[in-house]
Scaffold this active site. Sequence first.
Site, PDB file in Angstrom:
ATOM      1  N   ARG A 102      -2.727 -14.929   4.935  1.00 36.90           N
ATOM      2  CA  ARG A 102      -4.067 -14.937   4.331  1.00 36.90           C
ATOM      3  C   ARG A 102      -4.497 -16.353   3.973  1.00 36.90           C
ATOM      4  O   ARG A 102      -5.676 -16.729   4.103  1.00 36.90           O
ATOM      5  CB  ARG A 102      -4.074 -14.044   3.085  1.00 36.90           C
ATOM      6  CG  ARG A 102      -4.043 -12.577   3.446  1.00 36.90           C
ATOM      7  CD  ARG A 102      -3.335 -11.703   2.419  1.00 36.90           C
ATOM      8  NE  ARG A 102      -2.821 -10.519   3.096  1.00 36.90           N
ATOM      9  CZ  ARG A 102      -3.492  -9.369   3.211  1.00 36.90           C
ATOM     10  NH1 ARG A 102      -4.650  -9.217   2.629  1.00 36.90           N
ATOM     11  NH2 ARG A 102      -2.982  -8.366   3.892  1.00 36.90           N
TER      12      ARG A 102
ATOM     13  N   ASN B 260      -0.132  -9.438   9.786  1.00 37.45           N
ATOM     14  CA  ASN B 260       1.195  -9.664  10.385  1.00 37.45           C
ATOM     15  C   ASN B 260       1.662  -8.369  11.024  1.00 37.45           C
ATOM     16  O   ASN B 260       1.019  -7.323  10.880  1.00 37.45           O
ATOM     17  CB  ASN B 260       2.221 -10.165   9.346  1.00 37.45           C
ATOM     18  CG  ASN B 260       2.312  -9.300   8.105  1.00 37.45           C
ATOM     19  OD1 ASN B 260       1.835  -9.684   7.052  1.00 37.45           O
ATOM     20  ND2 ASN B 260       2.916  -8.116   8.229  1.00 37.45           N
TER      21      ASN B 260
HETATM   22 MG    MG Z   1       0.991  -7.979   5.572  1.00 33.00          MG
END
Ligand code: MG
Length: 469
Positions: free
Chosen positions: A84, A274
């Site tokens: 992020r 991810n």
């Molecule tokens: Mg994650």
Amino acid sequence: MLRTRNLSFTLLLSLFAACSSPSEAPTDPQRPNVVLIFADDLGYGDLSCYGHPTIQTPRLDRLASEGIKLTSFYTAAAVCTPSRAGLLTGRYPLRVGLPGNLGPDSEGGLNQEERTLAEGLRGNGYRTAAFGKWHLGAVPGYLPTDRGFDEYFGILYSNDMMPPWVNTQRPLHLYRNDQPTAEQPVEQATLTQRYTDEAIRFLSADSDKPFFLYLPYAMPHLPLNASAAFRGQSAGGLYGDVIEEIDANVGRLLDALESAGLADNTLVVFTSDNGPWRNLPDRMINSEPVEAWHGGSTGPLSGAKATSMEGGARVPALIRWPGKIPAGRLSAELATTLDLHATILDQTATSPPAKPLDGQSLWPLLTGTGPSPVEYYYYFTGRRLDGVRDTNWKLRIAPPADDWSSPEHMTGKEPVQLTLYNLKNDPFEQFDLATEFPDKVARLRGVMEQMAASTGANLAVLPKNIVAN
Ligand code: MG
């Protein structure tokens, strides 16, 4: 390669020129709205348009057919916080001080010296909102409303960061702007629906300003939860229910854009932070209702979340802007969330931040007018630089990492492996070609050393019996 470098330089010059030109001022009525949907731990193989055999995602599949689907798209890191941080700053997470995950009791957050995408866009006249998981700081000064978002509704870190999965005294709160709501415990089953409700309310507001809507769904991060309408409905178990609920809610959002007459002037991105969390630590496996076999697919890729194998940071990416990005495009060219950041600045005529970006605008790739400008992607695991890939080749110098070994179990003393894969015909990382191509190993090792020097990253020490050049 020389041609690519020259093109990159030319693009960079034109980006700076565009950003400094008065003709591209913030009053330009053609500036697009931006909807950035960021699922949590959704794997490369979790959507039907990426080949999942039992989960059905018709709305995301349609989004893919209406724009471009990328198959070599990477996040800035293979775990939540640094991923992020990379997306929202456009810089590798180690540069911005967040190489690893923040916990519920962490002090601080995203370096206040960095400019976030929301701060950049708000400074350029955009309305901004974030609805979902933040994970870039849970204390005053680091909250979403401190970092460029006009409004916020969501949880400040991961949905497992509470007992019995994580030992903390701080309850997991649902925040409205900078204050916790009274809801306790947080009703996780309805988060996907409620975040989408907020998003639709926000985009439907009567305003002359363009908007930036950041929608980081909490799911499918464990513990999984789906609302009553979706639970038990998919052919893919609870994991499938969760993904299909996300799909349906993205569909609601796209319908709302259409109804409001905004679809044609809105850049929509769907991706994930991810890969799937298959390699669970004991703290998760031993706690009900989480099961190690919950689902979560990297498709044909090796590894999982938190690894520097392809399944860690390579994720689905769908990008749509009707009339600008031709429909039905498919590309295996290299692209990352760092470049997505640069692309959004580019297409909204927002000036770049003071600190240099690690990405470049993907506009030529998205529109089919030129190749991807991206030369390298770097695989970071915390402070360690594990590898690098260029157009075709990936060098990895790191301890072994597979689908099922949790990074939380590693001691740091595991033996280091050196592997070289040709990702063009072996994205599965099955055939190590390091012995056959020592020149490529030496070149890419040099590229890794340069990046390590630039970021302060550690490099794994090669075993004595392996010679890298
Ligand atoms: Mg994650």
